[in-house]
Design a protein around this motif. Structure first.
Motif, PDB file in Angstrom:
ATOM      1  N   THR A  88      50.349  33.941  49.181  1.00 29.79           N
ATOM      2  CA  THR A  88      50.555  35.298  49.852  1.00 29.79           C
ATOM      3  C   THR A  88      51.630  35.098  50.914  1.00 29.79           C
ATOM      4  OG1 THR A  88      48.790  34.707  51.574  1.00 29.79           O
ATOM      5  CG2 THR A  88      48.288  36.273  49.302  1.00 29.79           C
ATOM      6  N   ALA A  89      52.024  36.041  51.791  1.00 30.87           N
ATOM      7  CA  ALA A  89      53.051  35.738  52.709  1.00 30.87           C
ATOM      8  C   ALA A  89      52.431  34.802  53.911  1.00 30.87           C
ATOM      9  CB  ALA A  89      53.206  37.162  53.229  1.00 30.87           C
ATOM     10  N   ASP A  90      53.481  34.086  54.451  1.00 29.84           N
ATOM     11  CA  ASP A  90      52.922  33.190  55.530  1.00 29.84           C
ATOM     12  C   ASP A  90      52.523  34.163  56.706  1.00 29.84           C
ATOM     13  OD1 ASP A  90      53.873  31.257  53.871  1.00 29.84           O
ATOM     14  OD2 ASP A  90      55.692  30.535  55.214  1.00 29.84           O
ATOM     15  N   PHE A  91      51.644  33.607  57.587  1.00 24.43           N
ATOM     16  CA  PHE A  91      51.222  34.171  58.697  1.00 24.43           C
ATOM     17  C   PHE A  91      51.309  32.889  59.947  1.00 24.43           C
ATOM     18  CE2 PHE A  91      47.905  35.289  61.674  1.00 24.43           C
ATOM     19  CZ  PHE A  91      48.054  36.747  61.763  1.00 24.43           C
ATOM     20  N   PRO A  92      52.153  33.038  60.552  1.00 23.98           N
ATOM     21  CA  PRO A  92      52.095  32.168  61.956  1.00 23.98           C
ATOM     22  C   PRO A  92      51.020  32.417  62.856  1.00 23.98           C
ATOM     23  CG  PRO A  92      54.398  33.141  61.404  1.00 23.98           C
ATOM     24  CD  PRO A  92      53.353  33.729  60.434  1.00 23.98           C
ATOM     25  N   PHE A  93      50.485  31.466  63.490  1.00 21.96           N
ATOM     26  CA  PHE A  93      49.368  31.727  64.558  1.00 21.96           C
ATOM     27  C   PHE A  93      49.476  30.339  65.419  1.00 21.96           C
ATOM     28  CE2 PHE A  93      44.893  31.625  66.186  1.00 21.96           C
ATOM     29  CZ  PHE A  93      44.936  33.116  66.138  1.00 21.96           C
ATOM     30  N   PRO A  94      49.403  30.665  66.620  1.00 22.52           N
ATOM     31  CA  PRO A  94      49.683  29.760  67.922  1.00 22.52           C
ATOM     32  C   PRO A  94      48.660  28.806  68.137  1.00 22.52           C
ATOM     33  CG  PRO A  94      49.323  32.025  68.988  1.00 22.52           C
ATOM     34  CD  PRO A  94      49.256  32.172  67.362  1.00 22.52           C
ATOM     35  N   CYS A 122      40.664  33.688  60.011  1.00 21.30           N
ATOM     36  CA  CYS A 122      40.215  34.940  60.694  1.00 21.30           C
ATOM     37  C   CYS A 122      41.334  35.701  60.700  1.00 21.30           C
ATOM     38  CB  CYS A 122      39.303  35.070  61.823  1.00 21.30           C
ATOM     39  SG  CYS A 122      37.899  34.069  61.410  1.00 21.30           S
ATOM     40  N   ALA A 123      42.349  35.614  61.343  1.00 24.03           N
ATOM     41  CA  ALA A 123      43.518  36.395  61.629  1.00 24.03           C
ATOM     42  C   ALA A 123      44.227  36.827  60.073  1.00 24.03           C
ATOM     43  CB  ALA A 123      44.335  35.840  62.692  1.00 24.03           C
ATOM     44  N   CYS A 124      44.480  35.521  59.582  1.00 24.96           N
ATOM     45  CA  CYS A 124      45.184  35.874  58.404  1.00 24.96           C
ATOM     46  C   CYS A 124      44.227  36.762  57.344  1.00 24.96           C
ATOM     47  CB  CYS A 124      45.501  34.320  57.563  1.00 24.96           C
ATOM     48  SG  CYS A 124      46.627  34.347  56.302  1.00 24.96           S
ATOM     49  N   ALA A 125      43.134  36.420  57.179  1.00 24.75           N
ATOM     50  CA  ALA A 125      42.268  37.268  56.491  1.00 24.75           C
ATOM     51  C   ALA A 125      42.409  38.733  56.553  1.00 24.75           C
ATOM     52  CB  ALA A 125      40.855  36.960  56.642  1.00 24.75           C
ATOM     53  N   ALA A 126      42.688  39.142  57.854  1.00 25.78           N
ATOM     54  CA  ALA A 126      42.691  40.658  58.682  1.00 25.78           C
ATOM     55  C   ALA A 126      44.001  41.026  58.248  1.00 25.78           C
ATOM     56  CB  ALA A 126      42.514  40.635  60.040  1.00 25.78           C
ATOM     57  N   PHE A 127      45.198  40.192  58.231  1.00 26.25           N
ATOM     58  CA  PHE A 127      46.593  40.320  57.988  1.00 26.25           C
ATOM     59  C   PHE A 127      46.760  40.601  56.442  1.00 26.25           C
ATOM     60  CE2 PHE A 127      50.589  38.510  56.409  1.00 26.25           C
ATOM     61  CZ  PHE A 127      51.575  39.531  57.129  1.00 26.25           C
ATOM     62  N   THR A 128      46.067  39.935  55.622  1.00 22.13           N
ATOM     63  CA  THR A 128      46.077  39.673  54.217  1.00 22.13           C
ATOM     64  C   THR A 128      45.387  40.780  53.413  1.00 22.13           C
ATOM     65  OG1 THR A 128      46.837  37.270  54.063  1.00 22.13           O
ATOM     66  CG2 THR A 128      46.458  38.204  52.089  1.00 22.13           C
ATOM     67  N   PHE A 129      44.174  40.708  53.697  1.00 28.99           N
ATOM     68  CA  PHE A 129      43.412  41.486  53.073  1.00 28.99           C
ATOM     69  C   PHE A 129      42.458  42.576  53.812  1.00 28.99           C
ATOM     70  CE2 PHE A 129      42.402  37.053  51.260  1.00 28.99           C
ATOM     71  CZ  PHE A 129      43.384  37.217  50.201  1.00 28.99           C
ATOM     72  N   GLY A 130      42.721  42.652  55.125  1.00 32.45           N
ATOM     73  CA  GLY A 130      42.018  43.724  55.885  1.00 32.45           C
ATOM     74  C   GLY A 130      40.701  43.420  56.385  1.00 32.45           C
ATOM     75  N   LEU A 131      40.275  42.094  56.153  1.00 28.59           N
ATOM     76  CA  LEU A 131      39.016  41.772  56.324  1.00 28.59           C
ATOM     77  C   LEU A 131      38.794  41.563  57.960  1.00 28.59           C
ATOM     78  CD1 LEU A 131      36.092  40.892  55.757  1.00 28.59           C
ATOM     79  CD2 LEU A 131      36.836  38.519  55.271  1.00 28.59           C
ATOM     80  N   GLY A 132      38.202  42.340  58.625  1.00 26.34           N
ATOM     81  CA  GLY A 132      37.807  42.513  60.087  1.00 26.34           C
ATOM     82  C   GLY A 132      38.939  42.946  60.807  1.00 26.34           C
ATOM     83  N   PHE A 133      39.825  43.759  60.248  1.00 22.49           N
ATOM     84  CA  PHE A 133      41.132  44.295  60.889  1.00 22.49           C
ATOM     85  C   PHE A 133      40.424  45.159  62.140  1.00 22.49           C
ATOM     86  CE2 PHE A 133      39.816  48.169  58.793  1.00 22.49           C
ATOM     87  CZ  PHE A 133      40.476  49.199  59.605  1.00 22.49           C
ATOM     88  N   GLU A 134      39.089  45.567  62.001  1.00 21.39           N
ATOM     89  CA  GLU A 134      38.636  46.486  62.960  1.00 21.39           C
ATOM     90  C   GLU A 134      38.694  45.870  64.426  1.00 21.39           C
ATOM     91  OE1 GLU A 134      36.334  47.433  59.171  1.00 21.39           O
ATOM     92  OE2 GLU A 134      36.866  45.701  60.345  1.00 21.39           O
ATOM     93  N   LEU A 135      38.466  44.564  64.447  1.00 16.57           N
ATOM     94  CA  LEU A 135      38.375  43.861  65.573  1.00 16.57           C
ATOM     95  C   LEU A 135      39.792  43.542  66.346  1.00 16.57           C
ATOM     96  CD1 LEU A 135      35.777  41.119  64.924  1.00 16.57           C
ATOM     97  CD2 LEU A 135      35.243  43.138  65.770  1.00 16.57           C
ATOM     98  N   TRP A 136      40.571  43.430  65.436  1.00 16.04           N
ATOM     99  CA  TRP A 136      42.078  43.321  66.059  1.00 16.04           C
ATOM    100  C   TRP A 136      42.717  44.624  66.326  1.00 16.04           C
ATOM    101  CZ3 TRP A 136      43.473  38.193  66.209  1.00 16.04           C
ATOM    102  CH2 TRP A 136      42.770  37.161  65.503  1.00 16.04           C
ATOM    103  N   ALA A 137      42.273  45.747  65.741  1.00  9.95           N
ATOM    104  CA  ALA A 137      42.780  47.191  65.994  1.00  9.95           C
ATOM    105  C   ALA A 137      42.120  47.749  67.097  1.00  9.95           C
ATOM    106  CB  ALA A 137      42.774  47.752  64.725  1.00  9.95           C
ATOM    107  N   ARG A 138      40.655  47.274  67.288  1.00  6.29           N
ATOM    108  CA  ARG A 138      39.828  47.600  68.291  1.00  6.29           C
ATOM    109  C   ARG A 138      39.094  49.129  67.694  1.00  6.29           C
ATOM    110  NH1 ARG A 138      39.347  45.140  72.930  1.00  6.29           N
ATOM    111  NH2 ARG A 138      41.000  43.844  73.453  1.00  6.29           N
TER     112      ARG A 138
END
Length: 236
Positions: A88-94, A122-138
């Motif tokens: 999948t696409a690269d996902f940079p994370f600090p 966790c962040a990449c799972a939300a970015f790629t699959f939408g898993l747990g996106f609710e937490l990032w999108a509040r």
């Protein structure tokens, strides 16, 4: 990457899978946030995204997985790969401290790297699959009962009146704790830094009359223990 490959893999949509029972609050004040344990996210990936694995991309020199940003801080690049080599696409994370401040690359310790790996998962799972996106999108997280599909309507038939459903009995505080809930609590505790973990262990021993050197992990057996630990975790 061809259109055929994209169509063949069809990234799974894992939005809406996490439930309110998975969510805990971490931190306090302006640094508080809702989160789901990385172990729970990994479990959902194993169940609903079979064949996909999470990776950190190596740096160009092959020396490791921590990349240098222009300002000298460190970051990682996460991505998912399928069994056949599709990625999948690269996902940079600090790399960040507990206040979400970026960490200089020369100060990225093994603990910082492992914490960053799990956060990036966790962040990449939300970015790629939408898993747990609710937490990032509040966004609102569904109750477990709301997440279940509605049963198909059945044709009306003559039958005896159905008694009104009775409310479920309250769970006593000393009810045995399920294996899954106990494992989840232990995974949350393992995410704490050493001072915070020691505070939680000391508070648990004092609350339940244990010896100062008692092994807390083996003593977590009831709902009452779980309620106390969840309250403690919310404070760290």
């Amino acid at each position: 990457m061809t259109e055929k490959n994209l169509e063949y893999h069809g990234l799974p949509d894992l939005s809406g899978i996490i439930q309110k029972s998975d969510v805990f609050m971490k931190g306090s004040g302006s640094y508080s946030a809702d989160y789901v344990s990385w172990a729970r996210i990994a479990h959902y990936l194993h169940v609903h995204a079979n064949g996909w694995q999470f990776y950190l991309r190596s740096t160009p020199d092959g020396a490791g997985t921590v990349w240098a940003a222009p300002d000298g801080t460190g970051y990682v690049i996460g991505y998912f790969g399928f069994d056949d080599g599709f990625t999948t696409a690269d996902f940079p994370f600090p790399c960040m401290d507990n206040r979400n401040n970026p960490i200089p690359i020369e100060k990225v310790s093994c603990r910082v790297l492992t914490d960053t790996h799990r956060r990036a998962l966790c962040a990449c799972a939300a970015f790629t699959f939408g898993l747990g996106f609710e937490l990032w999108a509040r966004a609102e997280v569904a109750d477990a009962q709301d997440a279940q599909p509605s049963p198909a309507a059945k044709p009306a038939t003559k039958s005896k009146p159905t008694p009104a459903p009775q409310p479920p009995a309250a769970t006593p505080d000393d009810a045995p704790l399920s294996h899954d809930d106990r494992t989840l609590l232990l995974s949350f505790m393992q995410e704490l830094d050493k001072p915070a973990l020691n505070n939680v262990l000391t508070a648990f021993r004092k609350k339940f009359g244990l010896a100062p050197d008692a092994k807390v992990a083996t003593e977590i057996t009831t709902e009452n223990h779980a309620v106390f630990l969840r309250d403690q975790l919310a404070q760290h």
